[in-house]
Design a protein around this motif. Sequence first.
Motif, PDB file in Angstrom:
ATOM      1  N   UNK A 179       0.844  -1.185   0.000  1.00  0.00           N
ATOM      2  CA  UNK A 179       0.000   0.000   0.000  1.00  0.00           C
ATOM      3  C   UNK A 179       0.883   1.239   0.000  1.00  0.00           C
ATOM      4  N   UNK A 180       0.580   2.181  -0.848  1.00  0.00           N
ATOM      5  CA  UNK A 180       1.265   3.463  -0.855  1.00  0.00           C
ATOM      6  C   UNK A 180       0.452   4.379   0.060  1.00  0.00           C
ATOM      7  N   UNK A 181       1.008   4.783   1.170  1.00  0.00           N
ATOM      8  CA  UNK A 181       0.248   5.514   2.175  1.00  0.00           C
ATOM      9  C   UNK A 181       0.074   6.994   1.846  1.00  0.00           C
ATOM     10  N   UNK A 182       1.034   7.631   1.314  1.00  0.00           N
ATOM     11  CA  UNK A 182       0.927   9.039   0.906  1.00  0.00           C
ATOM     12  C   UNK A 182       1.746   9.270  -0.321  1.00  0.00           C
TER      13      UNK A 182
END
Length: 76
Positions: free
Chosen positions: A73-76
């Motif tokens: 997952x790319x959080x930001x």
Amino acid sequence: MTHVPITQRPEDWIRSVFSARTAAEGGIVRRQSKDIDRIVGRDRFLAELDRRGFRAVENAGQTVIFCNREPVMLLR
């Protein structure tokens, strides 16, 4: 920029990356993107990731390889 000669065979480089303790334990390893391109080539590297079911991301000249099959997952 000087050209650095390739002193390692692509097969040996792939073996060394994926046999590192962190990789064997399902962790992450980081390598310079230019070394991946120069030593093994992008297509061969991506094929190896596919074969193993791993994922990788690239940023600022670095490639981070997730040596497991978990979602990323790319959080930001």
